[in-house]
Enzyme design. Structure first.
Site, PDB file in Angstrom:
ATOM      1  N   ASP A 154       6.774   1.101   5.939  1.00  0.00           N
ATOM      2  CA  ASP A 154       5.321   0.896   5.936  1.00  0.00           C
ATOM      3  C   ASP A 154       4.645   1.923   5.034  1.00  0.00           C
ATOM      4  O   ASP A 154       4.221   2.969   5.504  1.00  0.00           O
ATOM      5  CB  ASP A 154       4.814   1.017   7.376  1.00  0.00           C
ATOM      6  CG  ASP A 154       3.377   0.633   7.532  1.00  0.00           C
ATOM      7  OD1 ASP A 154       2.813   0.039   6.606  1.00  0.00           O
ATOM      8  OD2 ASP A 154       2.803   0.943   8.599  1.00  0.00           O
ATOM      9  N   HIS A 173       0.861  -1.184   0.000  1.00  0.00           N
ATOM     10  CA  HIS A 173       0.000   0.000   0.000  1.00  0.00           C
ATOM     11  C   HIS A 173       0.894   1.229   0.000  1.00  0.00           C
ATOM     12  O   HIS A 173       2.018   1.198   0.508  1.00  0.00           O
ATOM     13  CB  HIS A 173      -0.961   0.008   1.193  1.00  0.00           C
ATOM     14  CG  HIS A 173      -0.302   0.115   2.535  1.00  0.00           C
ATOM     15  ND1 HIS A 173      -0.004   1.311   3.144  1.00  0.00           N
ATOM     16  CD2 HIS A 173       0.121  -0.841   3.410  1.00  0.00           C
ATOM     17  CE1 HIS A 173       0.556   1.092   4.324  1.00  0.00           C
ATOM     18  NE2 HIS A 173       0.645  -0.205   4.513  1.00  0.00           N
ATOM     19  N   ASP A 182       1.923 -10.090   0.904  1.00  0.00           N
ATOM     20  CA  ASP A 182       1.750  -8.705   1.338  1.00  0.00           C
ATOM     21  C   ASP A 182       2.795  -8.387   2.402  1.00  0.00           C
ATOM     22  O   ASP A 182       3.592  -9.240   2.795  1.00  0.00           O
ATOM     23  CB  ASP A 182       0.333  -8.518   1.886  1.00  0.00           C
ATOM     24  CG  ASP A 182      -0.083  -7.051   2.004  1.00  0.00           C
ATOM     25  OD1 ASP A 182       0.653  -6.170   1.534  1.00  0.00           O
ATOM     26  OD2 ASP A 182      -1.171  -6.804   2.570  1.00  0.00           O
ATOM     27  N   GLU A 185      -4.911   1.585   3.131  1.00  0.00           N
ATOM     28  CA  GLU A 185      -4.746   0.495   4.103  1.00  0.00           C
ATOM     29  C   GLU A 185      -4.710   1.018   5.528  1.00  0.00           C
ATOM     30  O   GLU A 185      -5.184   0.359   6.455  1.00  0.00           O
ATOM     31  CB  GLU A 185      -3.460  -0.282   3.783  1.00  0.00           C
ATOM     32  CG  GLU A 185      -3.281  -1.576   4.572  1.00  0.00           C
ATOM     33  CD  GLU A 185      -2.562  -1.395   5.903  1.00  0.00           C
ATOM     34  OE1 GLU A 185      -2.519  -2.343   6.694  1.00  0.00           O
ATOM     35  OE2 GLU A 185      -2.034  -0.277   6.142  1.00  0.00           O
ATOM     36  N   GLU A 186      -4.155   2.204   5.719  1.00  0.00           N
ATOM     37  CA  GLU A 186      -3.972   2.723   7.073  1.00  0.00           C
ATOM     38  C   GLU A 186      -5.271   3.171   7.737  1.00  0.00           C
ATOM     39  O   GLU A 186      -5.297   3.426   8.943  1.00  0.00           O
ATOM     40  CB  GLU A 186      -2.987   3.898   7.059  1.00  0.00           C
ATOM     41  CG  GLU A 186      -1.568   3.539   6.614  1.00  0.00           C
ATOM     42  CD  GLU A 186      -0.847   2.614   7.583  1.00  0.00           C
ATOM     43  OE1 GLU A 186      -1.448   2.211   8.600  1.00  0.00           O
ATOM     44  OE2 GLU A 186       0.323   2.290   7.323  1.00  0.00           O
ATOM     45  N   HIS A 197       4.859   3.579  12.333  1.00  0.00           N
ATOM     46  CA  HIS A 197       3.823   4.475  12.863  1.00  0.00           C
ATOM     47  C   HIS A 197       4.391   5.409  13.924  1.00  0.00           C
ATOM     48  O   HIS A 197       3.630   5.968  14.722  1.00  0.00           O
ATOM     49  CB  HIS A 197       2.629   3.693  13.429  1.00  0.00           C
ATOM     50  CG  HIS A 197       1.803   3.035  12.377  1.00  0.00           C
ATOM     51  ND1 HIS A 197       0.480   2.694  12.572  1.00  0.00           N
ATOM     52  CD2 HIS A 197       2.087   2.643  11.111  1.00  0.00           C
ATOM     53  CE1 HIS A 197       0.002   2.120  11.483  1.00  0.00           C
ATOM     54  NE2 HIS A 197       0.965   2.075  10.583  1.00  0.00           N
ATOM     55  N   ASP A 228      -0.322   4.485   0.894  1.00  0.00           N
ATOM     56  CA  ASP A 228      -0.687   5.521   1.850  1.00  0.00           C
ATOM     57  C   ASP A 228       0.122   5.334   3.123  1.00  0.00           C
ATOM     58  O   ASP A 228       0.628   4.239   3.413  1.00  0.00           O
ATOM     59  CB  ASP A 228      -2.181   5.503   2.144  1.00  0.00           C
ATOM     60  CG  ASP A 228      -2.638   4.225   2.847  1.00  0.00           C
ATOM     61  OD1 ASP A 228      -2.171   3.137   2.453  1.00  0.00           O
ATOM     62  OD2 ASP A 228      -3.457   4.310   3.785  1.00  0.00           O
TER      63      ASP A 228
END
Length: 461
Positions: free
Chosen positions: A132, A93, A192, A166-167, A436, A95
């Site tokens: 990520d 992903h 993934d 996704e987030e 994150h 985003d």
């Protein structure tokens, strides 16, 4: 100290430069009801527009569809037309979660490269999304670009799924799954983000190893709410709304979910235990016999090992009050739960209600998601991943494990029985802790190794 790219081939330098360009595009996803400005379309359009220039061969030889809002689905036709309905799907992903410059060693969207980082003397690329999950997105596209340049074509179709949200909710990936289901596609392998090449996380094993998620925890949000009479703060009742909510949270902390060793974690213990120190190896090989002892060890070793053996709960948001001198009439807490395999959302919610034991605290379940089905740690798909890892890292241990985070791959379990979660990069504990969080980064050699793993995997398809 900032640096130009480390010495290497021109091809590798260009690969890193492409990742830098993608990291510099702030494709930030925010929940619709969360703090900060709503997600704007401009960075996502800029990202999509940049890809054909960065990866020209991919966009010359693969078809690209835009699905949903801004999710992308690429198709690389194979030489065997019968393989169109059983493709390999590589996922990522693009985003990212929000980031401000406060506390970062380098601005989160500057994509600065330094000669070395906190984890050693390898060059490091800093920025939100490096791990990520733009690192995987770039590595997948880079691997295909290289294979196309070499004249390679897969036997069966290869699909690349790039999610755009996704987030926050994963609607893009769900839309892609819907399209594929309507076309009668049932992937033979889905890969993934997820596990990585790590060390030091498993008790008694000193050497590096790769962990590949064969399942992932469910994810469920709870909203705890207390509503009661407010009033002036000068004359508070014995238990105001905020205090009742605080008591509920403390009760939850005092009664964590029941710990257990599920089948996947037992297999991981046996697999990694073969390389453990002799005394521990004896125990790990007999995991069923020593399960109660091993549970105690895992619960005491680290947050990562504790999360492996139970459903986790984290209080992520608190809301109450409107004035410094007024009692809140409503107090709320958001709890993020990760539901362990072998359990269910219903069981986890029941444990929460029992622990709180207060009828004045309302427990509301938001967006429940059960643990994913378990994909086999054997067979063609699994062995293809293992072989690709060992082509780049000879002799490396590869073990199944339970992924503790949630990924877009959970939606693909509706159309495939072979869904795996693995980012093919070396990551230290500090690097994993930056997901994150501030100072997210990836080591330049680790990224390039990841490109080679994807190449090795695709050569088998």
């Amino acid at each position: 100290m900032t640096a130009t790219l480390s010495p290497g081939t021109l091809r590798d330098e260009r690969a890193i430069a492409r990742l830098q360009e993608l990291v510099r595009i702030p494709t930030v996803s925010r929940p619709p009801d969360g703090p900060g400005p709503r997600r704007g379309p401009e960075p996502f359009e800029r990202f999509i527009d940049a890809l054909p220039t960065l990866y020209p061969l991919v966009h010359e030889h693969l078809t690209r569809e835009r699905i949903g809002d801004a999710a992308l689905l690429y198709r690389w036709p194979g030489t065997d037309p019968t393989g169109a309905s059983t493709p390999t799907v590589l996922m990522a992903h693009y985003d990212v979660v929000p980031a401000t410059e406060e506390g970062w060693e380098h601005p989160p969207f500057a994509a600065v490269i330094t000669d070395s980082g906190p984890d050693g003397d390898e060059a490091v690329l800093w920025g939100r999304g490096t791990i990520d999950d733009k690192g995987c997105a770039a590595a997948i596209l880079e691997s295909i670009e290289r294979l196309l340049a070499a004249g390679f074509r897969p036997r069966h179709d290869v699909l690349v799924s790039l999610g755009d949200d996704e987030e926050v909710n994963g609607r893009g990936a769900r839309a892609i799954v819907k399209v594929l289901r309507e076309r009668g596609v049932r992937p033979s392998l889905v890969l993934d983000e997820g596990g990585a090449i790590v060390s030091g996380a498993f008790p008694g094993v000193d050497e590096p190893y790769a962990v590949v998620g064969v399942t992932e925890k469910g994810i469920t949000t709870l909203r705890l709410t207390v509503e009661q009479q407010g009033g002036h703060a000068a004359s508070p009742p014995p238990l105001a709304a905020t205090e009742r909510l605080a008591r509920a949270i403390l009760r939850l902390n005092a009664r964590p979910a029941r710990a257990r060793l599920d089948a996947t974690t037992r297999l991981m213990i046996r697999t990694l235990g073969e390389r453990a120190k002799p005394a521990l190896r004896f125990v790990f090989r007999r995991v069923d016999l020593f399960a109660p002892l091993l549970l105690r060890v895992f619960l005491r070793t680290s947050p990562e090992t504790r999360a492996l053996v139970r459903t986790t709960r984290a209080v992520t948001e608190l809301r109450a009050g409107h004035a410094a001198n007024a009692l809140a009439e409503r107090a709320e807490a958001t709890i993020n739960m990760r539901i362990a395999p072998g359990t269910s959302v219903a069981e986890a919610v029941s444990e929460v209600e029992t622990a709180i034991d207060d009828e004045r605290v309302t427990v509301e379940v938001l967006e429940p998601s059960e643990p994913s089905p378990v994909s086999p740690a054997s067979g063609e798909g699994w062995e293809a991943i293992v072989q690709a890892v060992r082509d780049v890292h000879p002799g490396l241990m590869v073990s199944p494990y339970v992924m503790m985070q949630a990924s877009d791959s959970r939606w693909f379990t509706a159309i495939s029985d072979h869904v795996y979660r693995f980012a093919p990069f070396r990551m230290t504990a500090d690097e994993r802790a930056c997901l994150h969080a501030k100072n997210e980064r990836i080591r330049v050699p680790a990224f390039l190794e990841g490109v080679r793993v994807y190449e090795a995997l695709l050569r088998q398809r």
